[in-house]
Design a protein around this motif. Structure first.
Motif, PDB file in Angstrom:
ATOM      1  N   LEU A   1      53.778  33.390  -2.107  1.00  0.00           N
ATOM      2  CA  LEU A   1      52.399  33.888  -2.196  1.00  0.00           C
ATOM      3  C   LEU A   1      51.366  32.766  -2.126  1.00  0.00           C
ATOM      4  O   LEU A   1      50.174  33.029  -1.964  1.00  0.00           O
ATOM      5  CB  LEU A   1      52.198  34.657  -3.508  1.00  0.00           C
ATOM      6  CG  LEU A   1      52.925  36.000  -3.641  1.00  0.00           C
ATOM      7  CD1 LEU A   1      52.746  36.560  -5.044  1.00  0.00           C
ATOM      8  CD2 LEU A   1      52.417  37.001  -2.600  1.00  0.00           C
ATOM      9  N   ARG A   2      51.825  31.531  -2.235  1.00  0.00           N
ATOM     10  CA  ARG A   2      50.897  30.401  -2.258  1.00  0.00           C
ATOM     11  C   ARG A   2      50.085  30.356  -0.962  1.00  0.00           C
ATOM     12  O   ARG A   2      50.619  30.421   0.144  1.00  0.00           O
ATOM     13  CB  ARG A   2      51.676  29.104  -2.444  1.00  0.00           C
ATOM     14  CG  ARG A   2      50.801  27.888  -2.748  1.00  0.00           C
ATOM     15  CD  ARG A   2      51.666  26.704  -3.147  1.00  0.00           C
ATOM     16  NE  ARG A   2      52.394  26.967  -4.388  1.00  0.00           N
ATOM     17  CZ  ARG A   2      53.703  26.799  -4.537  1.00  0.00           C
ATOM     18  NH1 ARG A   2      54.435  26.387  -3.517  1.00  0.00           N
ATOM     19  NH2 ARG A   2      54.276  27.055  -5.704  1.00  0.00           N
TER      20      ARG A   2
ATOM     21  N   ASP B   1      48.165  35.836  -8.663  1.00  0.00           N
ATOM     22  CA  ASP B   1      49.255  36.264  -7.792  1.00  0.00           C
ATOM     23  C   ASP B   1      49.380  37.782  -7.758  1.00  0.00           C
ATOM     24  O   ASP B   1      49.640  38.371  -6.700  1.00  0.00           O
ATOM     25  CB  ASP B   1      50.575  35.634  -8.237  1.00  0.00           C
ATOM     26  CG  ASP B   1      50.722  34.196  -7.757  1.00  0.00           C
ATOM     27  OD1 ASP B   1      49.886  33.751  -6.931  1.00  0.00           O
ATOM     28  OD2 ASP B   1      51.657  33.514  -8.202  1.00  0.00           O
TER      29      ASP B   1
ATOM     30  N   GLU C   1      56.368  33.161  -6.189  1.00  0.00           N
ATOM     31  CA  GLU C   1      55.177  32.335  -6.355  1.00  0.00           C
ATOM     32  C   GLU C   1      54.957  31.425  -5.145  1.00  0.00           C
ATOM     33  O   GLU C   1      53.841  31.306  -4.629  1.00  0.00           O
ATOM     34  CB  GLU C   1      55.319  31.504  -7.623  1.00  0.00           C
ATOM     35  CG  GLU C   1      54.183  30.518  -7.882  1.00  0.00           C
ATOM     36  CD  GLU C   1      54.481  29.607  -9.058  1.00  0.00           C
ATOM     37  OE1 GLU C   1      53.523  29.021  -9.593  1.00  0.00           O
ATOM     38  OE2 GLU C   1      55.659  29.463  -9.421  1.00  0.00           O
TER      39      GLU C   1
ATOM     40  N   LYS D   1      47.184  39.300  -5.257  1.00  0.00           N
ATOM     41  CA  LYS D   1      47.544  39.124  -3.846  1.00  0.00           C
ATOM     42  C   LYS D   1      48.470  40.227  -3.335  1.00  0.00           C
ATOM     43  O   LYS D   1      48.606  40.419  -2.136  1.00  0.00           O
ATOM     44  CB  LYS D   1      48.223  37.768  -3.656  1.00  0.00           C
ATOM     45  CG  LYS D   1      47.343  36.566  -3.971  1.00  0.00           C
ATOM     46  CD  LYS D   1      48.115  35.264  -3.872  1.00  0.00           C
ATOM     47  CE  LYS D   1      47.247  34.066  -4.233  1.00  0.00           C
ATOM     48  NZ  LYS D   1      47.971  32.789  -4.152  1.00  0.00           N
TER      49      LYS D   1
ATOM     50  N   SER E   1      50.539  35.537 -13.862  1.00  0.00           N
ATOM     51  CA  SER E   1      49.484  35.045 -12.967  1.00  0.00           C
ATOM     52  C   SER E   1      48.671  36.218 -12.434  1.00  0.00           C
ATOM     53  O   SER E   1      49.112  36.925 -11.530  1.00  0.00           O
ATOM     54  CB  SER E   1      50.096  34.251 -11.802  1.00  0.00           C
ATOM     55  OG  SER E   1      49.100  33.941 -10.841  1.00  0.00           O
TER      56      SER E   1
ATOM     57  N   LEU F   1      55.482  36.766 -12.284  1.00  0.00           N
ATOM     58  CA  LEU F   1      54.359  37.333 -11.532  1.00  0.00           C
ATOM     59  C   LEU F   1      53.269  37.810 -12.487  1.00  0.00           C
ATOM     60  O   LEU F   1      52.081  37.549 -12.277  1.00  0.00           O
ATOM     61  CB  LEU F   1      54.851  38.495 -10.671  1.00  0.00           C
ATOM     62  CG  LEU F   1      53.767  39.293  -9.924  1.00  0.00           C
ATOM     63  CD1 LEU F   1      53.082  38.430  -8.872  1.00  0.00           C
ATOM     64  CD2 LEU F   1      54.373  40.550  -9.282  1.00  0.00           C
TER      65      LEU F   1
END
Length: 434
Positions: free
Chosen positions: A305-306, A336, A302, A339, A333, A330
């Protein structure tokens, strides 16, 4: 005596007239009551007789219960003939026995609590079809010693190789197999690129500004080296176990950012660690929480990936059983998941990773593996499987030679044919790219 007799007769007539009036009144009341309450009950498939504008065409369960209670209550003798007439009697014979009233419908079941995002079960099992397929299937032409696209061919053992045979282990294994069987076609991907433990969808590669995150490096990480040279992608490498004197890339000693062509030919060499694009080693492991366990630092997917954009990041995870809580987080979200452009993993069922201890403590093996299988199924909400190493692993399995007398220990999870699916590699592509 005549006048007295006339008076008595008049009084008697008066009393008879009053009784007749009472009886008529009772009969009229009974008729009205019967019209209201003794009409046929709805079966739930058609309108109830006597509906008026604005009434529901079907009885509610409360209405059905009230009507049933009135039908079953004993009626006064004065209204019994009327009731019989309205029910089809009145001939002087006993009325025909009526069919018992259907019981009122049960109250609607309470809605189950919502599942964790992505943790549904999108795969269905057809064990008979699976058995037929694997008895007659053929291995991929050319037998590439790598991950393979398409449905894996896993012929069953000729003789059951294990000392035990546990139904739930087999059913969970078949769920695993169904969850990692690719549905995406070569045409949808514009072709596949087979490389070691990965099957890559060609359509996923090419854009600028992407980043590769590789978790679990050991001595060398060909995944990140290939992304650097073949796809011109910057990569970050994470590992907290490998001694730095055994891993030039984690120690920061590998040639870094050599530029296009700077690593040509070196990837195929055993000592050829080299990166054409910038790479960054991070002395940390992957976990669901930022923490230190047994002196080792854990960081989260997390956090990495921010700030990343949609479809901006390639991810590889090979962390010896620490993947489950990471994947569970994961899947919670959608942002996320959106992404992650591709996801390459080696999965490990029922491994005792230190970062998973809190999720395993006090739980039976079936509960632990059930959770892990559900997470695998949940990935299909956002990703399509492109390939796995199951078929090539099956070609290397020789149960007749290794377990000729059924003496082998049953694996934690396996297919109906006995093939262990406890550990293998699988590749995914984000569904938004297809």
């Amino acid at each position: 005596g005549g006048s007295s007799s006339s008076a008595k007769e008049g009084g008697l007539l008066s009393r008879k007239a009053k009784a007749l009036l009472v009886l008529v009144g009772l009969l009229l009341c009974a008729a009205v009551t019967s019209q209201k309450y003794l009409r046929p009950l709805s079966s739930g498939t058609g309108p109830v007789a006597g509906n008026v504008l604005g009434e529901s065409p079907r009885q509610t369960s409360e209405q059905a219960i009230a009507a049933a209670a009135l039908m079953q209550a004993p009626m006064p003798a004065a209204v019994t003939p009327v009731a019989m007439h309205l029910r089809g009697g009145g001939s002087g014979k006993e009325p025909a026995a009526e069919a018992p009233l259907p019981p009122p419908p049960p109250p609607p079941a309470a809605a189950p609590p919502p599942a964790s995002p992505g943790l549904s079960h999108p795969v269905s099992l057809d064990l008979a079809e699976s058995e037929r397929f694997h008895k007659t299937c053929e291995y991929m032409v050319g037998n590439p010693q790598s991950s393979r696209p398409g449905r894996p061919c896993l012929p069953p053992a000729d003789t059951w190789p294990y000392a035990t045979k546990t139904e739930w282990r087999m059913r969970l294994g078949e769920r695993v197999l169904a969850a990692v069987t690719p549905k995406v076609t070569e045409a949808q991907c514009g072709g596949f690129y087979l490389f070691g433990d990965q099957t890559w969808c060609n359509k996923a590669f090419g854009p600028q500004g992407t980043l590769g995150l590789s978790y679990g490096i050991e001595e060398r990480d060909l995944w990140s080296e290939t992304f650097s040279s073949k796809y011109a992608t910057t990569t970050w490498l994470f590992d907290c176990f490998i001694p730095l004197d055994r891993s030039p890339s984690m120690a920061g000693r590998a040639p870094n950012a050599t530029g296009p062509g700077g690593c040509h030919g070196r990837i195929q060499q055993s000592e050829g660690h080299c990166y054409e694009m910038p790479y960054r080693p991070v002395r940390a492991c992957l976990g669901a929480e930022e923490e230190t366990l047994q002196g080792r630092q854990y960081q989260t997917l997390e956090s990495h990936l921010r700030g990343r954009g949609p479809l901006s990041t390639y991810v590889k995870i090979d962390v010896e059983g620490s993947e489950w809580s990471v994947l569970e987080k994961l899947l919670a979200s959608a942002e996320d998941c959106g992404k992650v452009r591709t996801l390459d993993m080696e999965v490990h069922f029922d491994f005792e990773a230190s970062s998973e201890a809190k999720f395993r403590e006090g739980k039976a093996p079936q509960v632990i593996i059930e959770r892990e299988v559900s997470i695998m199924e949940g990935l299909l909400k956002y990703f399509e499987v492109t390939g796995s190493t199951l078929e090539v692993y099956r070609q290397g399995w020789t149960p007749d030679r290794d377990c000729p007398t059924q003496q082998c220990k049953e694996p934690p999870v396996h297919t109906a044919g006995g093939f262990s699916v406890r550990q293998f590699a699988v590749s995914y592509v984000n569904r938004n790219l297809l």
